[in-house]
Design a protein around this motif. Structure first.
Motif, PDB file in Angstrom:
ATOM      1  N   GLY A  45       0.598  -1.218   0.068  1.00  0.00           N
ATOM      2  CA  GLY A  45      -0.096  -0.126   0.039  1.00  0.00           C
ATOM      3  C   GLY A  45       0.804   1.126   0.033  1.00  0.00           C
ATOM      4  O   GLY A  45       0.396   2.210  -0.098  1.00  0.00           O
ATOM      5  N   HIS A  46       2.084   1.136   0.344  1.00  0.00           N
ATOM      6  CA  HIS A  46       2.984   2.495   0.282  1.00  0.00           C
ATOM      7  C   HIS A  46       3.134   2.637  -1.195  1.00  0.00           C
ATOM      8  O   HIS A  46       3.398   1.848  -1.947  1.00  0.00           O
ATOM      9  CB  HIS A  46       4.345   2.010   0.716  1.00  0.00           C
ATOM     10  N   SER A  47       3.240   3.964  -1.521  1.00  0.00           N
ATOM     11  CA  SER A  47       3.647   4.642  -2.848  1.00  0.00           C
ATOM     12  C   SER A  47       5.445   4.433  -2.496  1.00  0.00           C
ATOM     13  O   SER A  47       5.777   4.848  -1.688  1.00  0.00           O
ATOM     14  CB  SER A  47       3.324   5.748  -3.248  1.00  0.00           C
ATOM     15  N   GLY A  48       5.988   4.265  -3.616  1.00  0.00           N
ATOM     16  CA  GLY A  48       7.428   3.930  -3.608  1.00  0.00           C
ATOM     17  C   GLY A  48       8.081   3.008  -2.586  1.00  0.00           C
ATOM     18  O   GLY A  48       7.162   2.140  -2.681  1.00  0.00           O
ATOM     19  N   CYS A  49       9.194   3.034  -2.400  1.00  0.00           N
ATOM     20  CA  CYS A  49       9.847   2.271  -1.348  1.00  0.00           C
ATOM     21  C   CYS A  49       9.196   2.273   0.016  1.00  0.00           C
ATOM     22  O   CYS A  49       8.851   3.159   0.423  1.00  0.00           O
ATOM     23  CB  CYS A  49      11.397   2.462  -1.609  1.00  0.00           C
ATOM     24  N   VAL A  50       9.502   1.223   0.729  1.00  0.00           N
ATOM     25  CA  VAL A  50       9.336   1.236   2.271  1.00  0.00           C
ATOM     26  C   VAL A  50      10.893   0.970   2.709  1.00  0.00           C
ATOM     27  O   VAL A  50      11.701   0.222   2.443  1.00  0.00           O
ATOM     28  CB  VAL A  50       8.690  -0.106   2.692  1.00  0.00           C
ATOM     29  N   TRP A  51      11.092   1.939   3.710  1.00  0.00           N
ATOM     30  CA  TRP A  51      12.254   2.229   4.221  1.00  0.00           C
ATOM     31  C   TRP A  51      12.463   2.051   5.361  1.00  0.00           C
ATOM     32  O   TRP A  51      13.881   1.505   6.054  1.00  0.00           O
ATOM     33  CB  TRP A  51      12.785   3.735   4.057  1.00  0.00           C
ATOM     34  N   SER A  52      11.499   2.025   6.298  1.00  0.00           N
ATOM     35  CA  SER A  52      11.601   1.756   7.940  1.00  0.00           C
ATOM     36  C   SER A  52      10.297   0.903   8.464  1.00  0.00           C
ATOM     37  O   SER A  52       9.317   1.220   8.086  1.00  0.00           O
ATOM     38  CB  SER A  52      11.833   3.038   8.559  1.00  0.00           C
ATOM     39  N   VAL A  53      10.817  -0.026   9.425  1.00  0.00           N
ATOM     40  CA  VAL A  53       9.528  -0.566  10.042  1.00  0.00           C
ATOM     41  C   VAL A  53       9.908  -0.564  11.408  1.00  0.00           C
ATOM     42  O   VAL A  53      11.183  -0.697  12.096  1.00  0.00           O
ATOM     43  CB  VAL A  53       9.583  -2.219   9.660  1.00  0.00           C
ATOM     44  N   ALA A  54       8.884  -0.658  12.618  1.00  0.00           N
ATOM     45  CA  ALA A  54       9.175  -0.761  14.044  1.00  0.00           C
ATOM     46  C   ALA A  54       7.868  -1.294  14.392  1.00  0.00           C
ATOM     47  O   ALA A  54       6.568  -0.808  14.323  1.00  0.00           O
ATOM     48  CB  ALA A  54       9.329   0.762  14.384  1.00  0.00           C
ATOM     49  N   PHE A  55       8.106  -2.227  15.339  1.00  0.00           N
ATOM     50  CA  PHE A  55       6.890  -2.827  16.375  1.00  0.00           C
ATOM     51  C   PHE A  55       6.555  -1.726  17.455  1.00  0.00           C
ATOM     52  O   PHE A  55       7.495  -1.269  17.954  1.00  0.00           O
ATOM     53  CB  PHE A  55       7.263  -4.205  16.594  1.00  0.00           C
ATOM     54  N   ASN A  56       5.432  -1.739  17.819  1.00  0.00           N
ATOM     55  CA  ASN A  56       5.046  -1.253  19.299  1.00  0.00           C
ATOM     56  C   ASN A  56       5.496  -2.254  20.341  1.00  0.00           C
ATOM     57  O   ASN A  56       5.842  -3.134  19.891  1.00  0.00           O
ATOM     58  CB  ASN A  56       3.490  -0.913  19.308  1.00  0.00           C
ATOM     59  N   LEU A  62       2.279  -2.640  13.798  1.00  0.00           N
ATOM     60  CA  LEU A  62       3.794  -2.431  13.155  1.00  0.00           C
ATOM     61  C   LEU A  62       3.650  -0.990  12.470  1.00  0.00           C
ATOM     62  O   LEU A  62       2.623  -0.820  11.613  1.00  0.00           O
ATOM     63  CB  LEU A  62       3.876  -3.582  12.068  1.00  0.00           C
ATOM     64  N   ALA A  63       4.603  -0.388  12.490  1.00  0.00           N
ATOM     65  CA  ALA A  63       4.780   0.950  11.895  1.00  0.00           C
ATOM     66  C   ALA A  63       5.609   0.901  10.556  1.00  0.00           C
ATOM     67  O   ALA A  63       6.624   0.192  10.636  1.00  0.00           O
ATOM     68  CB  ALA A  63       5.008   2.274  12.512  1.00  0.00           C
ATOM     69  N   SER A  64       5.244   1.399   9.574  1.00  0.00           N
ATOM     70  CA  SER A  64       6.163   1.529   8.119  1.00  0.00           C
ATOM     71  C   SER A  64       6.334   2.755   7.722  1.00  0.00           C
ATOM     72  O   SER A  64       5.399   3.647   7.728  1.00  0.00           O
ATOM     73  CB  SER A  64       5.898   0.369   7.043  1.00  0.00           C
ATOM     74  N   GLY A  65       7.454   3.133   6.969  1.00  0.00           N
ATOM     75  CA  GLY A  65       7.633   4.613   6.608  1.00  0.00           C
ATOM     76  C   GLY A  65       8.123   4.381   5.264  1.00  0.00           C
ATOM     77  O   GLY A  65       9.059   3.376   4.972  1.00  0.00           O
ATOM     78  N   GLY A  66       7.724   5.179   4.142  1.00  0.00           N
ATOM     79  CA  GLY A  66       8.288   4.960   3.062  1.00  0.00           C
ATOM     80  C   GLY A  66       8.060   6.212   2.068  1.00  0.00           C
ATOM     81  O   GLY A  66       7.482   7.494   2.542  1.00  0.00           O
ATOM     82  N   GLY A  67       8.024   6.218   0.538  1.00  0.00           N
ATOM     83  CA  GLY A  67       7.803   6.987  -0.348  1.00  0.00           C
ATOM     84  C   GLY A  67       8.919   6.795  -1.183  1.00  0.00           C
ATOM     85  O   GLY A  67       9.762   5.861  -1.402  1.00  0.00           O
ATOM     86  N   TYR A  68       8.926   7.693  -2.434  1.00  0.00           N
ATOM     87  CA  TYR A  68       9.826   7.797  -3.421  1.00  0.00           C
ATOM     88  C   TYR A  68      11.191   8.262  -2.977  1.00  0.00           C
ATOM     89  O   TYR A  68      11.028   9.136  -2.134  1.00  0.00           O
ATOM     90  CB  TYR A  68       9.305   8.390  -4.797  1.00  0.00           C
ATOM     91  N   PHE A  69      12.229   7.843  -3.656  1.00  0.00           N
ATOM     92  CA  PHE A  69      13.550   8.287  -3.170  1.00  0.00           C
ATOM     93  C   PHE A  69      13.801   9.787  -3.578  1.00  0.00           C
ATOM     94  O   PHE A  69      14.470  10.505  -2.577  1.00  0.00           O
ATOM     95  CB  PHE A  69      14.746   7.342  -3.910  1.00  0.00           C
ATOM     96  N   GLN A  70      13.371  10.478  -4.631  1.00  0.00           N
ATOM     97  CA  GLN A  70      13.786  11.650  -4.863  1.00  0.00           C
ATOM     98  C   GLN A  70      12.550  12.477  -4.616  1.00  0.00           C
ATOM     99  O   GLN A  70      11.586  12.691  -5.438  1.00  0.00           O
ATOM    100  CB  GLN A  70      13.984  11.716  -6.399  1.00  0.00           C
ATOM    101  N   GLY A  71      12.574  13.187  -3.441  1.00  0.00           N
ATOM    102  CA  GLY A  71      11.920  14.426  -3.084  1.00  0.00           C
ATOM    103  C   GLY A  71      10.391  14.285  -3.271  1.00  0.00           C
ATOM    104  O   GLY A  71       9.845  15.724  -3.703  1.00  0.00           O
ATOM    105  N   SER A  72       9.583  13.554  -2.943  1.00  0.00           N
ATOM    106  CA  SER A  72       8.210  13.541  -3.387  1.00  0.00           C
ATOM    107  C   SER A  72       7.600  13.177  -2.037  1.00  0.00           C
ATOM    108  O   SER A  72       8.258  12.699  -0.945  1.00  0.00           O
ATOM    109  CB  SER A  72       7.640  12.693  -4.445  1.00  0.00           C
ATOM    110  N   LYS A  94       6.242  16.682   2.558  1.00  0.00           N
ATOM    111  CA  LYS A  94       7.471  17.330   2.168  1.00  0.00           C
ATOM    112  C   LYS A  94       8.400  16.096   1.476  1.00  0.00           C
ATOM    113  O   LYS A  94       8.980  16.462   0.414  1.00  0.00           O
ATOM    114  CB  LYS A  94       8.249  17.545   3.341  1.00  0.00           C
ATOM    115  N   ASP A  95       8.368  14.995   1.888  1.00  0.00           N
ATOM    116  CA  ASP A  95       9.268  13.832   1.579  1.00  0.00           C
ATOM    117  C   ASP A  95       9.012  12.616   1.965  1.00  0.00           C
ATOM    118  O   ASP A  95       8.179  12.287   2.963  1.00  0.00           O
ATOM    119  CB  ASP A  95      10.752  14.553   2.112  1.00  0.00           C
ATOM    120  N   ASN A 113      12.080  12.377   7.790  1.00  0.00           N
ATOM    121  CA  ASN A 113      12.200  12.472   6.487  1.00  0.00           C
ATOM    122  C   ASN A 113      13.557  12.822   6.286  1.00  0.00           C
ATOM    123  O   ASN A 113      14.231  13.335   6.811  1.00  0.00           O
ATOM    124  CB  ASN A 113      11.019  13.031   5.803  1.00  0.00           C
ATOM    125  N   ARG A 114      13.825  13.005   4.782  1.00  0.00           N
ATOM    126  CA  ARG A 114      15.239  13.158   4.230  1.00  0.00           C
ATOM    127  C   ARG A 114      15.823  14.411   4.647  1.00  0.00           C
ATOM    128  O   ARG A 114      17.080  14.696   4.720  1.00  0.00           O
ATOM    129  CB  ARG A 114      15.053  12.871   2.908  1.00  0.00           C
TER     130      ARG A 114
END
Length: 127
Positions: A45-56, A62-72, A94-95, A113-114
């Motif tokens: 369901g993320h747009s772009g890559c998923v970069w990070s995960v963390a459990f509570n 589970l939390a996940s963080g993502g987006g495209y690599f170049q500034g979107s 922002k990113d 974010n970046r």
């Protein structure tokens, strides 16, 4: 990647999955049972890559963080570990979201974010 607090599950940010039939790319997270290495969920369901995960702390979310690599824009998502259902999406206009972390009481989620912007967001007592 991250192990659940009890060590029974391993969540791995898998980057992007390209669906040729739909012509779309989505980031995903795979959640494995660490005793059998059977895939429990393929969380998409993320747009772009998923970069990070963390459990509570209780290992139920589970939390996940993502987006495209170049500034979107990117997003953080919170998932139910048992059902694999997406419970919440937090947009970052922002990113991409490169890091996620729950507070000890799981009422807040930190995202980074970046650009180095760190946000602390309320996710409520149900998480």
């Amino acid at each position: 990647m991250a192990f659940s607090p009890d060590g029974r599950q391993l969540a791995v940010a898998m980057g992007q999955h390209f669906d040729k039939g739909k012509g779309t790319s989505t980031g995903h997270v795979k959640l494995w049972d660490s005793a059998t290495w059977r895939v429990l969920h393929d969380l998409r369901g993320h747009s772009g890559c998923v970069w990070s995960v963390a459990f509570n702390a209780s290992g139920t979310r589970l939390a996940s963080g993502g987006g495209y690599f170049q500034g979107s824009s990117g997003q953080a998502k919170v998932w139910d570990v048992i059902t694999g259902m997406e419970l919440l999406t937090l947009a970052d206009d922002k990113d991409s979201v490169y890091c996620v972390a729950f507070t000890a009481d799981a009422r807040r989620l930190a995202t980074a974010n970046r650009d180095g912007l760190i946000r602390i967001r309320e996710v409520g007592p149900c998480f």
